[in-house]
Design an enzyme around this catalytic site. Structure first.
Site, short mmCIF file in Angstrom:
data_model
loop_
_atom_site.label_atom_id
_atom_site.label_comp_id
_atom_site.label_asym_id
_atom_site.label_seq_id
_atom_site.Cartn_x
_atom_site.Cartn_y
_atom_site.Cartn_z
N VAL A 80 5.86 1.09 4.47
CA VAL A 80 5.70 2.31 3.60
C VAL A 80 4.27 2.38 3.15
O VAL A 80 3.75 1.52 3.05
CB VAL A 80 6.56 2.19 2.50
CG1 VAL A 80 6.38 3.59 1.75
CG2 VAL A 80 8.13 2.16 2.86
N GLU A 81 3.53 3.70 3.06
CA GLU A 81 2.34 3.91 2.56
C GLU A 81 1.86 3.03 1.57
O GLU A 81 0.54 2.82 1.29
CB GLU A 81 1.91 5.24 2.62
CG GLU A 81 2.58 5.91 1.62
CD GLU A 81 2.06 7.53 1.80
OE1 GLU A 81 1.42 8.24 1.03
OE2 GLU A 81 2.70 8.13 2.85
N SER A 82 2.87 2.73 0.39
CA SER A 82 2.46 2.23 -0.64
C SER A 82 2.08 0.77 -0.67
O SER A 82 1.64 0.29 -1.63
CB SER A 82 3.48 2.49 -1.90
OG SER A 82 4.92 1.84 -1.27
N GLY A 83 2.59 0.01 0.32
CA GLY A 83 2.19 -1.34 0.84
C GLY A 83 3.30 -2.31 1.36
O GLY A 83 2.89 -3.12 1.75
#
Length: 212
Positions: free
Chosen positions: A49-52
């Site tokens: 997921v792009e948040s990490g």
């Protein structure tokens, strides 16, 4: 249970193969992660997921951006280094509008705060892009019975338009980059061809002339 979202996710997860490093986007793609878990694929793929978060099961709804049981959590900057550097094999992304050329608006709605976020980064550098969107929205009702799909009520707004209001994803660029692009709905699957959208699959029970 939203039948349309479930149908889309179940079809989309078929493109997730062992060894893939994938990005899971917000919205319907969240359900793709659930289907991957149901199918036993989680041990064979890497979901991000792009948040990490890396691996585990990406959370959905208001908790999107988190993950259940991730192996590690990068900073967002590190995650985008992976994305921008071509580290993904496939991504599952939502769409607000799709036009006949295959362009996608994933960030602009009238009278709402507009921001493209990581949409462009993820879709520009990934070899296979899978857009997951219902055919219409706002009152849509779809039923699945006996393996066949029935459209009981159309939504007020169609996702498929002659021309998108804003271009978040360029079909022309995708063709130039040699990307494989699918547009999966609860009724059918389109692919990006040389001149735009091409109908690739139709769900059982769906009438092409009436429902598509």
């Amino acid at each position: 249970r939203d039948t349309a979202r479930s149908l889309i996710a179940r079809r989309a997860v078929k493109d997730l193969k062992p060894g893939h490093v994938a990005n899971i986007g917000v919205g319907i793609p969240e359900v793709v992660a659930v289907e991957a878990a149901k199918s036993g694929l989680l041990k064979e793929v890497t979901l991000t997921v792009e948040s990490g978060p890396v691996n585990g099961v990406p959370a959905s709804g208001g908790a999107f951006g988190a993950a259940i049981g991730p192996h590690c959590i990068y900073t967002m900057a590190q995650q985008f280094d992976l994305y921008d550097g071509g580290g993904l094999d496939i991504c599952f992304i939502g769409a607000l509008e799709i036009d006949r050329q295959g362009n996608v608006n994933g960030h602009y709605s009238e009278n709402r705060l507009t921001g493209i976020g990581g949409f462009a980064n993820i879709t520009q550098s990934t070899p296979k892009v899978v857009f997951c969107a219902t055919f219409t929205s706002g009152g849509r009702k779809v039923e699945e019975r006996g393996g066949k799909v029935s459209v009981l009520a159309e939504g007020r707004d169609t996702k498929f338009v002659d021309k998108v209001r804003a271009v978040s994803f360029s079909a022309e660029n995708a063709r130039a980059n040699g990307q494989e692009v699918l547009y999966i709905t609860e009724r059918c699957v389109f692919r990006l061809g040389a001149k735009g959208l091409e109908l690739a699959e139709v769900m059982p029970g769906v009438d092409v002339e009436r429902d598509i």
